[in-house]
Structure formats: C-alpha cells, structure tokens
Motif scaffolding. Structure first.
Motif, PDB file in Angstrom:
ATOM      1  N   ALA A 302     -23.806  23.631  23.357  1.00 33.13           N
ATOM      2  CA  ALA A 302     -24.071  24.625  24.656  1.00 33.13           C
ATOM      3  C   ALA A 302     -24.920  23.718  25.165  1.00 33.13           C
ATOM      4  CB  ALA A 302     -24.685  25.665  23.556  1.00 33.13           C
ATOM      5  N   SER A 346     -25.165  29.808  24.213  1.00 36.98           N
ATOM      6  CA  SER A 346     -24.999  29.734  23.012  1.00 36.98           C
ATOM      7  C   SER A 346     -23.928  30.763  22.610  1.00 36.98           C
ATOM      8  CB  SER A 346     -26.420  31.141  22.231  1.00 36.98           C
ATOM      9  OG  SER A 346     -25.940  30.690  21.124  1.00 36.98           O
ATOM     10  N   GLN A 347     -22.808  30.010  21.756  1.00 38.43           N
ATOM     11  CA  GLN A 347     -21.941  30.667  22.063  1.00 38.43           C
ATOM     12  C   GLN A 347     -22.350  31.441  20.656  1.00 38.43           C
ATOM     13  OE1 GLN A 347     -18.762  31.886  19.191  1.00 38.43           O
ATOM     14  NE2 GLN A 347     -20.027  30.174  17.997  1.00 38.43           N
ATOM     15  N   SER A 348     -22.697  31.393  19.924  1.00 39.68           N
ATOM     16  CA  SER A 348     -23.332  32.060  18.837  1.00 39.68           C
ATOM     17  C   SER A 348     -23.643  33.739  19.273  1.00 39.68           C
ATOM     18  CB  SER A 348     -23.681  32.118  17.290  1.00 39.68           C
ATOM     19  OG  SER A 348     -24.958  31.064  17.465  1.00 39.68           O
ATOM     20  N   THR A 351     -28.291  31.608  17.779  1.00 37.87           N
ATOM     21  CA  THR A 351     -29.398  30.020  17.375  1.00 37.87           C
ATOM     22  C   THR A 351     -30.717  30.452  17.185  1.00 37.87           C
ATOM     23  OG1 THR A 351     -27.190  29.375  18.223  1.00 37.87           O
ATOM     24  CG2 THR A 351     -29.153  27.889  17.761  1.00 37.87           C
ATOM     25  N   VAL A 397     -16.252  25.473  13.199  1.00 37.27           N
ATOM     26  CA  VAL A 397     -18.001  25.115  12.649  1.00 37.27           C
ATOM     27  C   VAL A 397     -17.697  23.903  14.645  1.00 37.27           C
ATOM     28  CG1 VAL A 397     -19.667  23.845  12.317  1.00 37.27           C
ATOM     29  CG2 VAL A 397     -18.214  24.889  10.643  1.00 37.27           C
ATOM     30  N   SER A 399     -17.806  23.761  18.401  1.00 35.07           N
ATOM     31  CA  SER A 399     -17.064  23.864  19.342  1.00 35.07           C
ATOM     32  C   SER A 399     -16.180  23.612  20.326  1.00 35.07           C
ATOM     33  CB  SER A 399     -19.240  24.403  19.974  1.00 35.07           C
ATOM     34  OG  SER A 399     -18.745  25.056  20.491  1.00 35.07           O
ATOM     35  N   GLN A 406     -18.362  27.697  28.900  1.00 39.25           N
ATOM     36  CA  GLN A 406     -19.268  27.896  29.538  1.00 39.25           C
ATOM     37  C   GLN A 406     -19.222  27.567  30.597  1.00 39.25           C
ATOM     38  OE1 GLN A 406     -21.352  25.606  25.966  1.00 39.25           O
ATOM     39  NE2 GLN A 406     -21.229  27.471  24.918  1.00 39.25           N
ATOM     40  N   LEU A 483     -20.462  13.845  19.867  1.00 39.81           N
ATOM     41  CA  LEU A 483     -20.977  14.461  18.855  1.00 39.81           C
ATOM     42  C   LEU A 483     -19.928  15.282  18.525  1.00 39.81           C
ATOM     43  CD1 LEU A 483     -23.704  16.467  17.815  1.00 39.81           C
ATOM     44  CD2 LEU A 483     -22.377  18.509  19.644  1.00 39.81           C
ATOM     45  N   GLU A 487     -19.090  14.626  13.849  1.00 41.13           N
ATOM     46  CA  GLU A 487     -19.740  15.577  12.773  1.00 41.13           C
ATOM     47  C   GLU A 487     -18.475  15.836  12.978  1.00 41.13           C
ATOM     48  OE1 GLU A 487     -20.994  19.865  15.413  1.00 41.13           O
ATOM     49  OE2 GLU A 487     -19.118  19.466  16.571  1.00 41.13           O
ATOM     50  N   LYS A 604     -21.896  27.441  11.575  1.00 39.49           N
ATOM     51  CA  LYS A 604     -21.748  28.031  12.624  1.00 39.49           C
ATOM     52  C   LYS A 604     -22.593  28.619  13.542  1.00 39.49           C
ATOM     53  CE  LYS A 604     -17.796  28.259  16.028  1.00 39.49           C
ATOM     54  NZ  LYS A 604     -18.153  27.140  17.073  1.00 39.49           N
TER      55      LYS A 604
HETATM   56  O1  M6R Z   1     -24.129  28.770  18.873  1.00 41.40           O
HETATM   57  P1  M6R Z   1     -24.658  27.961  19.655  1.00 41.40           P
HETATM   58  O2  M6R Z   1     -23.614  27.681  21.260  1.00 41.40           O
HETATM   59  O3  M6R Z   1     -26.140  28.023  19.995  1.00 41.40           O
HETATM   60  O4  M6R Z   1     -24.395  26.891  18.557  1.00 41.40           O
HETATM   61  C1  M6R Z   1     -24.939  25.768  19.240  1.00 41.40           C
HETATM   62  C2  M6R Z   1     -24.668  24.074  18.379  1.00 41.40           C
HETATM   63  O5  M6R Z   1     -25.186  24.645  16.900  1.00 41.40           O
HETATM   64  C3  M6R Z   1     -23.631  24.161  18.179  1.00 41.40           C
HETATM   65  O6  M6R Z   1     -22.945  24.002  19.409  1.00 41.40           O
HETATM   66  C4  M6R Z   1     -23.199  22.551  17.517  1.00 41.40           C
HETATM   67  O7  M6R Z   1     -23.830  21.618  18.250  1.00 41.40           O
HETATM   68  C5  M6R Z   1     -22.245  22.578  17.063  1.00 41.40           C
HETATM   69  N1  M6R Z   1     -21.657  22.303  15.378  1.00 41.40           N
HETATM   70  C6  M6R Z   1     -20.953  21.848  18.116  1.00 41.40           C
HETATM   71  O8  M6R Z   1     -19.786  21.256  18.007  1.00 41.40           O
END
Ligand code: M6R
Length: 609
Positions: A302, A346-348, A351, A397, A399, A406, A483, A487, A604
């Motif tokens: 993100a 943020s996806q989730s 965070t 996991v 993203s 985004q 990244l 990962e 995630k």
């Molecule tokens: O849920 P978020 O977008 O806030 O998460 C942020 C990072 O933890 C997330 O993008 C992480 O870096 C992923 N594993 C990347 O693929």
C-alpha cells in the motif's frame, strides 16, 4: 494478525468454527485451535501449523458442544507450537486473542505469585488467568472480564468461553477489530465479516474499547466505561463474501487474473465514463485550492502505491507530497500543515501502524481520506472520507488486485484535484482519463504474456539475489516487484531507482544476480536504457520488461524479455506493468514449490505494530 471466532449455536459448533477459521487463515497460520463446552466442561483441541492439522485432529475426536471459540495464530510471543496455540485456558475460562498484551510480564508475575500456573510462553495466557482470578474471587463472568480489561495494556481483540456457561460468550475490542453477527441459528463473534459470512445474516462492529456479552436471549454491548450501549446492526451480504479459487490453483493466481475486471469496476466508480471525466463518489471535506501539501502514509504494498501516486499528485495537481511508511511516520512527530490532507492506504483497513498514522493526522487537524478495500474496517470507519477500492476480498497474502485498485483510485484523485486546482483543463483531464480507462484492457493483454514470463521465472528461481530497476513510477514498482518476489519465493530482492545504480549497487553486478529492468516507453526510457547498458557492460544478467522500442534501444544481450505493447506508455503504465511483476513472482514461487497463498512468517492483516 491472528483470527478469532466465537459461536453460540443451536447445534454442534466445532465444524462451523473451523469453517470460519478457514476464512481467517489469511490473518496467520502458525497454529490453530478451538475450545467448546462438552457436557458443560471446557474442552480444547489445538494443533501447530495450518488449519488442516487441526481439522485432521478434529476428525478423530468429534466435538459436540453448542458453544465455542476458535483461533488461527500469527505468532508474536512464543514459538509457533501447540503449547502456544490458542485457546489458552484454565479450569474456569478459555480465551482467544488477537493482538499484543504489552504488560503481560508484570501480570504474569503477579498471578504466578497468587498460585496461577502458566503453561505457555504467550502474552495471551495472562488474560485467561486474570479473568479466572476474578471468577475465583466470586465475580460473574461479565464482571470478571470487565475488571480484567481494565488491567490490560496493548491492542487486542478477545473472545471468552466459560466453564459451565453454555449460554454465554464474551468479546472485547481495543485496537484490533471484532464483529458480532446474528442469525436464527445463533450469535457469533469474528475478527471480520468474512469469517461470519457463511452463518450470520446481520452484523455489528464493536467500537474502540467496547466489550460485548452474547447470550441466547440477547446481546449486550458495553463501552469502555462498562455502560450498556447500542451498536448499529446491519444486514450482512453473504454473496459478496464468497471465497473460492474458481479454476485457479491458487488464490493469488485468481486475484491476479481478476485485475482487469476489478480495476475496471473501480474506475467506473470514480469516473463519468460517458463524459470521460473524473466524478469522485464523495464530497471533499477540504478546499483543494487551499491545500498546501498532501501527506501519505501506509505499509508494504500500500505504501508503494502511495509512492507511485506521489508522481501523479505532483504532476497533475501540482501538490507537494510528503510520504512515509506508517511505522516511521507515527513516531516521527512530523509537523503537518494546518487543514492539510492526509491519505492513508490499506487493503485490510486494519493495519495497526497505518491506523496509528491516521489517528496522529486526525489529532493534528488533517482531513483524513483513506483508500481501503474493506469498507467496514477500522481505518474506513475512522476516516473523514473513504475512497473504496472495489477489489473484492483479497485472500492471497501477497497483495495484487488491491494494489492495482489502489493505483486506480489514486489516479482518479490526482486528476480530480488537478481539475479542482485549475492545473488541468477539461481537455487534459479527458485525455488522461482516456489513458486511464485503457488500463484494464491492457492488463488483460498483459495477463496473456504468461508464456513469456514462465521461462524468465525459471531463470530467476535459480538466483539467490535479484535487483529490480525503474525510473519515475516504475521505481516504486521496482520496489513492489522486489517485495512480491521476496515474500513469495524467499529470494532476496531489492528495488532501486535506475539512476541510483551507479551510486553503490552497481558493485553487486555479476552474472549470478538477475537485474530486472522495468522500462515502459515514457519520457525516461532513454535514461533507463543507459542504466541497463551500464549493467550489460559489466557482464550483468539482464531481464527486460518493456516495449519493443526498449528492447531495440537497449541493444544488449538479454537473458530474458517480457514484451508489452508500445501503447502501454504514459503516466499510468505502472498499473499495467504491475501485472507482469506479480506474475513473475508468482511463477518463481510455483517453480520453487513455495506456499504461494500463505508464505512463511507472513499474515494478511497486520494488526500489531
Ligand atoms: O492491509 P494493508 O494494505 O494495510 O497491508 C499492508 C501490508 O501489510 C501489505 O501490503 C503487505 O506488504 C503485503 N504482504 C504485500 O504483498
């Protein structure tokens, strides 16, 4: 980071607990466990490793209890073994915990001195003993939990099950998310709506500091001061939470291939396609003409989306952009301009560091706009304005589709601000929008390049270190590519600004280290090609991702080439090139036999700092 669930049902709940945990496994998969009441007595079943280990154990030892709690763990304190697996319990109470209890050492010492026996290395176990201590002193479960919560420091979500209390579950939330669900069949607790989707028909979210008692005759919410409160109950759309891989081998593959559709859907939400202009689906809470700066903060992928957006905001809206990773931003005590704009991504939406950055910005008078994928998340709920990505649930996991969505949202915001600030004319806006709407089709075309990507992936899979290079928006994309690779495949990788190569990393160049050059045909192509030639001159192992022109201008020996059409150029090319770096990392991991959807040590949703 961990996932928690609780079910107060009318029939045996063990199978449903496991079903809900499957939907939470993206939050951690170091161990899993459940506790149910079997003939009134607390009974636990736990297993280290993935949920399937727990399922196997459960098959050999069916549980019949009608009330229970479950957990899937991402280890913070103590090894990922069965002893440290949740639920933690004593003879009075079992607890599942997501988060960190910061003062667990003091509490553990205090409770040990009182005769409590600890069996794990976790911070979480202290919560079970603290509540048992209250119960031993004669408190009701509700009073014991309320008193225990006041002694805890840190961020957490908790679910409690009590010995000989077949009619009761208690949940609590401070810093980590927790939802309550209901159906005719029972009441539920879960870390998110996804976990509850197969069972619940309506849902409510605990506010910060809330705790909740679920009984068969009804649910009572309490605020942090133990006052009964109402929390808004809303219908739960189960259909939108379907989680399956379709015809794909991995969720990640499915999610990569969904991108043309979800990016298209996201763009349609932010654009007036008939007019060919941007139409933000929300009112701005600030005057764009008065903005002096935009601040962006986020983590991981993100954050890399924010870095790409900086180029767009500066260029299209002529706005200075300050951007930092949230774990640094939150503690830097950065001065922020009066009435400035803070964008968190943020996806989730859960965070922990990003949430803390948001709160800092709010406390310092910023208008907070969040770009989130989970609309019901804490970050969404605490923002002044929510710009949603319409990526749908992202289970892998790593993203992928959330990232490109985004970028799509950021692009629209940058253009909207550019227009509102008088930087872009309507014609310029239309021209840029038409480039943007071409992206989903170009992504679909990029997805057809797998035959070119596979041999490159086989080559990269042999390396122990990889360098990604790019300029402009392709520089943060290089970091994102690195990244993704590290990962998924555990190969060391770095993303560098191509122009920075000669300031140090060029010393690394030898044929053992693939150098992946991202070279869209934009204004910096010539300079990127010069950097590529610097690598070639030193016998480097070059892989080019670019257009035919890039290949021609490179005029160097390439170990691999992934071709994208010349038309994928201009400011939004990074959205399309992202597909290639994702597919490359995916195929490397598949060749290496890695766990693509659940890479080691990751989770995630990172709800701890
Ligand atoms: O849920 P978020 O977008 O806030 O998460 C942020 C990072 O933890 C997330 O993008 C992480 O870096 C992923 N594993 C990347 O693929």
């Amino acid at each position: 980071m961990c996932g928690i669930v609780g079910i107060l049902g009318k029939g045996p709940v063990a199978g449903q607990l496991v079903e809900a945990l499957k939907r939470l496994e993206y939050r951690g998969y170091d161990s899993a466990g459940i506790a149910t009441l079997e003939e009134g007595r607390l009974t636990r079943l736990r297993a280290s490793g993935k949920l399937k280990n727990l399922e196997e154990k459960l098959a050999g030892s069916p549980h019949k209890g009608h009330v229970g709690i479950g957990h899937t763990r991402w280890a913070t304190h103590g090894k990922p073994n069965e002893t440290n697996a949740h639920p933690h319990a004593n003879s009075r109470v079992a607890v599942v915990h997501n988060g960190i209890i910061e003062n667990f050492r003091e509490l553990r010492e205090e409770l040990t001195a009182k005769g409590h026996k600890f069996t794990s290395e976790t911070d979480s176990e202290v919560v079970a003993h603290l509540v048992a201590d209250g119960l031993n002193a004669g408190a009701t479960p509700e009073k014991a939990v309320a008193a225990a919560l006041k002694r805890l420091k840190g961020a957490f979500a908790l679910a409690f099950l009590f010995d000989h209390e077949p009619d009761l579950l208690i949940g609590a939330r401070r810093g980590s998310p927790l939802a309550v669900g209901w159906s005719d069949e029972g009441a539920y607790l879960g870390s998110d709506a996804l976990a509850l989707a197969p069972f619940a028909t309506s849902i409510a979210y605990l506010d910060e500091g809330d705790w909740v008692a679920l009984r068969r005759e009804g649910t009572t919410f309490f605020d942090a001061a133990d006052n009964p409160v109402e929390r808004r109950r809303q219908p739960l759309q189960t259909g939108s939470f379907l989680v399956d891989k379709g015809n794909y081998r991995h969720f990640m593959a499915k999610e990569i291939h969904e991108q043309p559709e979800v990016v298209g859907r996201t763009l349609a939400h932010y654009l007036d396609l008939a007019e060919g202009t941007v139409r933000l689906p929300f009112e701005l809470t600030f005057d764009p003409l008065k903005l002096s700066r935009v601040t962006i903060s986020a983590c991981g992928t993100a954050y890399y989306a924010g870095l790409v957006a900086r180029y767009w905001l500066e260029r299209f809206a002529r706005l200075p952009v300050e951007i930092d990773i949230a774990s640094e931003f939150r503690y830097r005590d950065p001065p922020l301009p009066e009435g400035g704009l803070m964008i968190v991504v943020s996806q989730s939406g859960e965070t922990a560091d990003t949430l803390a950055a948001l709160r800092y910005a709010k406390d310092h008078g910023q208008h907070v706009l969040s770009i989130v994928n989970v609309e019901t998340s804490t970050i969404a709920r605490e923002s002044h304005t929510v710009a949603k990505t319409l990526a749908g649930p992202e289970i892998g996991v790593a993203s992928t589709k959330a990232y490109t969505c985004q970028l799509a949202v950021f692009a629209c915001i940058a253009l909207a601000l550019g227009r509102a600030r008088g930087v872009l004319t309507k014609e310029q806006e239309r021209a840029l929008v038409s480039e943007l709407v071409a992206a989903p089709g170009q992504m679909a075309d990029a997805l057809n390049r797998e035959a070119q990507i596979e041999p490159v992936a086989r080559d990269v899979a042999r390396a122990s270190s990889v360098l990604y290079l790019g300029r402009g928006p392709a520089f943060p994309l290089a970091m994102e590519g690195a990244l993704k690779l590290k990962e998924l495949s555990y190969i060391h990788a770095e993303g560098y600004a191509a122009g920075e190569l000669k300031h140090g990393p060029i010393a690394l160049i030898d044929y053992a280290m693939p150098v992946i050059v991202l070279a869209p045909p934009d204004a910096s192509l010539e300079k990127t090609v010069s950097n590529l030639q610097e690598v070639a001159a030193r016998g480097g192992h070059l892989i080019l991702i670019g257009s035919p022109r890039a290949k021609e201008e490179a005029a160097a020996e390439l170990a691999g080439f992934v071709e994208l059409p010349e038309e994928v150029s201009g400011p939004f090319a990074a959205i399309v090139y992202a597909v290639i770096v994702q597919l490359l990392a995916y195929h490397v991991a598949v060749f290496m036999g890695k766990d693509v959807d659940q890479p080691r040590n990751l989770a995630k949703s990172v709800t701890v700092e």
